[in-house]
Design a protein around this motif. Structure first.
Motif, PDB file in Angstrom:
ATOM      1  N   ALA A  16      37.939  37.939  37.920  1.00 49.09           N
ATOM      2  CA  ALA A  16      39.328  37.507  37.852  1.00 49.09           C
ATOM      3  C   ALA A  16      39.547  36.498  38.968  1.00 49.09           C
ATOM      4  O   ALA A  16      38.870  36.532  39.991  1.00 49.09           O
ATOM      5  CB  ALA A  16      40.260  38.698  38.034  1.00 49.09           C
ATOM      6  N   MET A  17      40.508  35.611  38.768  1.00 54.17           N
ATOM      7  CA  MET A  17      40.764  34.532  39.720  1.00 54.17           C
ATOM      8  C   MET A  17      42.263  34.513  40.021  1.00 54.17           C
ATOM      9  O   MET A  17      43.079  34.446  39.102  1.00 54.17           O
ATOM     10  CB  MET A  17      40.315  33.226  39.059  1.00 54.17           C
ATOM     11  N   VAL A  18      42.599  34.581  41.317  1.00 55.73           N
ATOM     12  CA  VAL A  18      43.999  34.654  41.717  1.00 55.73           C
ATOM     13  C   VAL A  18      44.231  33.754  42.922  1.00 55.73           C
ATOM     14  O   VAL A  18      43.494  33.817  43.906  1.00 55.73           O
ATOM     15  CB  VAL A  18      44.403  36.103  42.082  1.00 55.73           C
ATOM     16  N   ASP A  19      45.275  32.954  42.863  1.00 56.12           N
ATOM     17  CA  ASP A  19      45.706  32.129  43.985  1.00 56.12           C
ATOM     18  C   ASP A  19      46.937  32.797  44.584  1.00 56.12           C
ATOM     19  O   ASP A  19      47.974  32.897  43.928  1.00 56.12           O
ATOM     20  CB  ASP A  19      46.033  30.716  43.492  1.00 56.12           C
ATOM     21  N   MET A  20      46.813  33.279  45.817  1.00 55.54           N
ATOM     22  CA  MET A  20      47.928  33.990  46.437  1.00 55.54           C
ATOM     23  C   MET A  20      49.176  33.122  46.543  1.00 55.54           C
ATOM     24  O   MET A  20      50.288  33.646  46.470  1.00 55.54           O
ATOM     25  CB  MET A  20      47.527  34.530  47.811  1.00 55.54           C
ATOM     26  N   PRO A  49      45.104  46.076  38.711  1.00 59.04           N
ATOM     27  CA  PRO A  49      44.705  47.107  37.746  1.00 59.04           C
ATOM     28  C   PRO A  49      44.524  46.564  36.319  1.00 59.04           C
ATOM     29  O   PRO A  49      43.676  47.065  35.575  1.00 59.04           O
ATOM     30  CB  PRO A  49      45.856  48.121  37.804  1.00 59.04           C
ATOM     31  N   GLN A  50      45.281  45.528  35.968  1.00 60.76           N
ATOM     32  CA  GLN A  50      45.131  44.938  34.626  1.00 60.76           C
ATOM     33  C   GLN A  50      43.786  44.244  34.488  1.00 60.76           C
ATOM     34  O   GLN A  50      43.121  44.342  33.460  1.00 60.76           O
ATOM     35  CB  GLN A  50      46.269  43.954  34.351  1.00 60.76           C
ATOM     36  N   PHE A  51      43.379  43.514  35.533  1.00 61.87           N
ATOM     37  CA  PHE A  51      42.069  42.859  35.520  1.00 61.87           C
ATOM     38  C   PHE A  51      40.955  43.905  35.496  1.00 61.87           C
ATOM     39  O   PHE A  51      39.989  43.791  34.741  1.00 61.87           O
ATOM     40  CB  PHE A  51      41.888  41.959  36.751  1.00 61.87           C
ATOM     41  N   ARG A  57      34.836  42.788  37.669  1.00 58.49           N
ATOM     42  CA  ARG A  57      34.058  43.359  38.761  1.00 58.49           C
ATOM     43  C   ARG A  57      34.269  42.559  40.049  1.00 58.49           C
ATOM     44  O   ARG A  57      34.083  43.062  41.138  1.00 58.49           O
ATOM     45  CB  ARG A  57      32.581  43.318  38.372  1.00 58.49           C
ATOM     46  N   TRP A  58      34.601  41.302  39.895  1.00 58.63           N
ATOM     47  CA  TRP A  58      34.839  40.390  41.009  1.00 58.63           C
ATOM     48  C   TRP A  58      36.295  39.950  40.990  1.00 58.63           C
ATOM     49  O   TRP A  58      36.845  39.702  39.915  1.00 58.63           O
ATOM     50  CB  TRP A  58      33.982  39.131  40.869  1.00 58.63           C
TER      51      TRP A  58
END
Length: 165
Positions: A16-20, A49-51, A57-58
């Motif tokens: 998953a990829m997230v930009d704070m 939790p959705q990811f 895993r990452w």
């Protein structure tokens, strides 16, 4: 981040990829929390939790880490994670042209000043479990350096003895 995400995908790793910055983008600013840090963490806690339920895993997370102690914030937001802080060591004369191509007006001036401040803080405070020197490599090359260094860090019995790339 996108290049690393694509590399993990090619290697069959669910990520998953997230930009704070996106998780805390809110106007107007709150004088008590001008960067909306609390909001960002709450949003991260809500979406992780959705990811994870879908096999991630990452978690590739971009954020400005000013202190090594910020690790605890990420550990609380993403329970049971092995948090590894990666700092890209980019010469400031490479950072500023990127900012000039992205920011305008007072935002540009703020980001130019903030980039120098952040770089100094991170170096002085020893931020980064893994530090990747970046100076002209393609994103795919930087992604490979990051993944290799992180995997070495995870396997190292004493990560503090790991050589810096």
């Amino acid at each position: 981040m996108r290049a690393l995400w694509e590399l993990l995908d090619r290697e069959g790793e669910a990520a998953a990829m997230v930009d704070m910055d996106s998780l805390r983008a809110l106007s107007p600013d709150d004088p008590a929390d001008p960067f909306h840090a609390g909001l960002g963490v709450e949003n991260l806690q809500a979406i992780w939790p959705q990811f994870a339920a879908r096999g991630a895993r990452w978690l590739l997370l971009t954020d400005a880490v000013e202190r090594p102690a910020q690790r605890a914030v990420y550990e609380r937001a993403v329970p049971d994670a092995a948090v590894i802080i990666v700092r890209l060591d980019v010469p400031i004369d490479r950072v500023h042209p990127q900012l000039r191509g992205r920011e305008v007006g007072s935002s540009l001036e703020w980001h130019l000043n903030r980039s120098v401040e952040l770089q100094s803080m991170m170096i002085e405070r020893g931020v980064g479990d893994v530090i990747i020197p970046v100076d002209g490599q393609r994103p795919s090359e930087v992604a490979r350096l990051i993944l290799d260094a992180v995997q070495l860090h995870v396997r190292s019995p004493d990560a503090s003895e790991m050589p810096r790339p």
